[in-house]
Structure formats: structure tokens, C-alpha cells
Design a protein around this motif. Structure first.
Motif, PDB file in Angstrom:
ATOM      1  N   HIS A 116       0.838  -1.200   0.000  1.00  0.00           N
ATOM      2  CA  HIS A 116       0.000   0.000   0.000  1.00  0.00           C
ATOM      3  C   HIS A 116       0.874   1.252   0.000  1.00  0.00           C
ATOM      4  CE1 HIS A 116      -3.224   2.759   0.942  1.00  0.00           C
ATOM      5  NE2 HIS A 116      -2.646   3.101   2.086  1.00  0.00           N
ATOM      6  N   ASN A 117       0.478   2.228  -0.808  1.00  0.00           N
ATOM      7  CA  ASN A 117       1.192   3.496  -0.870  1.00  0.00           C
ATOM      8  C   ASN A 117       0.515   4.481   0.075  1.00  0.00           C
ATOM      9  OD1 ASN A 117       2.916   5.516  -1.591  1.00  0.00           O
ATOM     10  ND2 ASN A 117       2.050   5.853  -3.628  1.00  0.00           N
ATOM     11  N   GLY A 121       4.971   6.005   2.647  1.00  0.00           N
ATOM     12  CA  GLY A 121       5.516   5.339   1.468  1.00  0.00           C
ATOM     13  C   GLY A 121       4.940   3.944   1.295  1.00  0.00           C
ATOM     14  N   LEU A 122       5.573   3.150   0.446  1.00  0.00           N
ATOM     15  CA  LEU A 122       5.099   1.797   0.168  1.00  0.00           C
ATOM     16  C   LEU A 122       5.322   0.897   1.382  1.00  0.00           C
ATOM     17  CD1 LEU A 122       6.397   1.347  -3.495  1.00  0.00           C
ATOM     18  CD2 LEU A 122       4.023   1.639  -2.769  1.00  0.00           C
ATOM     19  N   LYS A 123       4.290   0.201   1.755  1.00  0.00           N
ATOM     20  CA  LYS A 123       4.374  -0.646   2.943  1.00  0.00           C
ATOM     21  C   LYS A 123       3.366  -1.782   2.819  1.00  0.00           C
ATOM     22  CE  LYS A 123       4.098  -0.339   7.993  1.00  0.00           C
ATOM     23  NZ  LYS A 123       3.786   0.554   9.134  1.00  0.00           N
ATOM     24  N   SER A 147      -7.587   1.831  -5.708  1.00  0.00           N
ATOM     25  CA  SER A 147      -6.448   2.627  -5.247  1.00  0.00           C
ATOM     26  C   SER A 147      -5.815   2.088  -3.963  1.00  0.00           C
ATOM     27  CB  SER A 147      -6.889   4.076  -5.014  1.00  0.00           C
ATOM     28  OG  SER A 147      -7.920   4.135  -4.043  1.00  0.00           O
ATOM     29  N   VAL A 150      -1.162  -1.531  -4.441  1.00  0.00           N
ATOM     30  CA  VAL A 150      -0.269  -1.438  -5.592  1.00  0.00           C
ATOM     31  C   VAL A 150       0.068  -2.838  -6.104  1.00  0.00           C
ATOM     32  CG1 VAL A 150       2.001  -0.653  -6.368  1.00  0.00           C
ATOM     33  CG2 VAL A 150       0.704   0.722  -4.720  1.00  0.00           C
TER      34      VAL A 150
END
Length: 202
Positions: A116-117, A121-123, A147, A150
């Protein structure tokens, strides 16, 4: 014996449903049909518990085999033992299917584990789970699905469909077993002539 005929019918009905549970749980372990998410442990814990495989799958198949097995013996003691055996298998199937139903419901409610963004950040997390009580469940807000994640692609629909299939299949197992439990309990109380409806001449 009434319970013997009912047990065989229930046993035959449970086999395809148990297979559906096993297949659905196996697919949950491979989002986007890739093994990397499983090896990297980026799969929801409810899918990793594999309740659809060992509980509503294998244990229900064991119970179904027990339902279908019938020994050609007669006598009061045999009748009592046979009904008690069927009741034991029914309780096993009810506990197993009920466990899978609850675990699948939790997995469906909390949503998928995905990349997930977010603000940090991306995690890897579960971005669709309810944070506050009273918050709208993501199942009723499909606009958030696209949404939310990712990676893996389409994991929200993947988890939603497969956990829903698991809940429906294990719920169906519960219905079959509850009806069988009722039939077996009534025959145990009223004896082997419960379903025969014989007319006794005056």
C-alpha cells in the motif's frame, strides 16, 4: 435405518462442498497466481491458517466418509452405537465448518494484505481494514478498491471472492450437518421406526 439413509445423502453432498473449500483456500495462498507472496509471507494470516483445507476440507471429508459408511448389523445395541457414531461425525463436521466460517468472515472483514502506498511510502499492510468503529466497511465502498493496493494486482477482488466462497461453502456444510444432527437426535430418541411411518392394524 432412517439415519443411515440420511447420513449417506449428507456424506455425498458434503464431498463436493469440501473440495470447493480446499480449492478456494489454496487459491487464497497464491494472489495473482504467483508463489512469491506466499514464500515472502505477504498473504493474510486467515489464508495462512488454511482452515478451508484442514477444517472444512479434510475434517469434513473424514466426517463425510463416516456418514457414508454403513455396517449391515441388527440389534438394539448396534442401533444405539451407530446413531452415536453418526452424531460424533456430525459434531466434528459442525465444529470444523464453523471454524472455517468464522476465520473466513474475519479475513473478509479485515481485507487483503497488500503493498500500500500510504503516508509513510510503500508498505505491506491491510489498508482496507476498519480503523474506527462505525467506519464504513470497505465491502460497501468499492470505489476504494482500485487505489488501495499497488501489489498484487486485483488482490481485493481475489480475497473478497474467495473468502466469500469459503463462507458460503462452510455455511452450506453447517446447514447440512445441522439437519443431519436433528434427524439423528430424533431417531436416537424415538428409535429405529422414527421415519418409517408404519400403520399398525387394529
Amino acid at each position: 435405518m432412517c439415519v443411515g439413509h440420511c447420513s449417506r445423502c449428507v456424506g455425498m453432498a458434503l464431498i463436493p462442498v469440501a473440495i470447493v473449500c480446499m480449492v478456494a483456500n489454496v487459491l487464497l495462498l497464491f494472489p495473482d497466481m504467483k508463489s512469491q507472496y506466499l514464500t515472502e509471507r505477504h498473504v493474510t494470516r486467515e489464508a495462512m491458517w488454511c482452515s478451508g483445507i484442514w477444517a472444512s476440507g479434510l475434517l469434513v471429508l473424514v466426517a463425510a466418509r463416516g456418514f457414508a459408511t454403513h455396517y449391515e448389523k441388527t440389534g438394539c445395541c448396534y442401533f444405539t452405537a451407530e446413531v452415536l457414531r453418526k452424531l460424533g461425525y456430525t459434531c466434528l463436521a459442525i465444529v470444523a465448518a464453523g471454524l472455517c466460517f468464522v476465520v473466513s468472515g474475519i479475513g473478509l472483514t479485515l481485507g487483503p494484505l497488500c503493498l500500500h502506498n500510504g503516508t509513510e511510502g510503500l508498505k505491506w499492510e491491510r489498508p482496507l481494514k476498519q480503523v474506527k468503529s462505525g467506519e464504513i466497511l470497505y465491502l460497501y465502498d468499492p470505489e476504494r478498491w482500485a487505489s488501495a493496493c499497488v501489489e498484487p494486482r486485483g488482490v481485493v477482488i481475489w480475497n473478497t471472492v474467495l473468502f466469500s466462497v469459503l463462507m458460503a461453502a462452510s455455511g452450506l456444510e453447517l446447514v447440512f450437518c445441522a439437519l443431519h444432527l436433528l434427524t439423528a437426535a430424533l431417531e436416537f430418541m424415538f428409535g429405529p421406526g422414527f421415519c418409517k411411518n408404519k400403520v399398525v392394524p387394529a
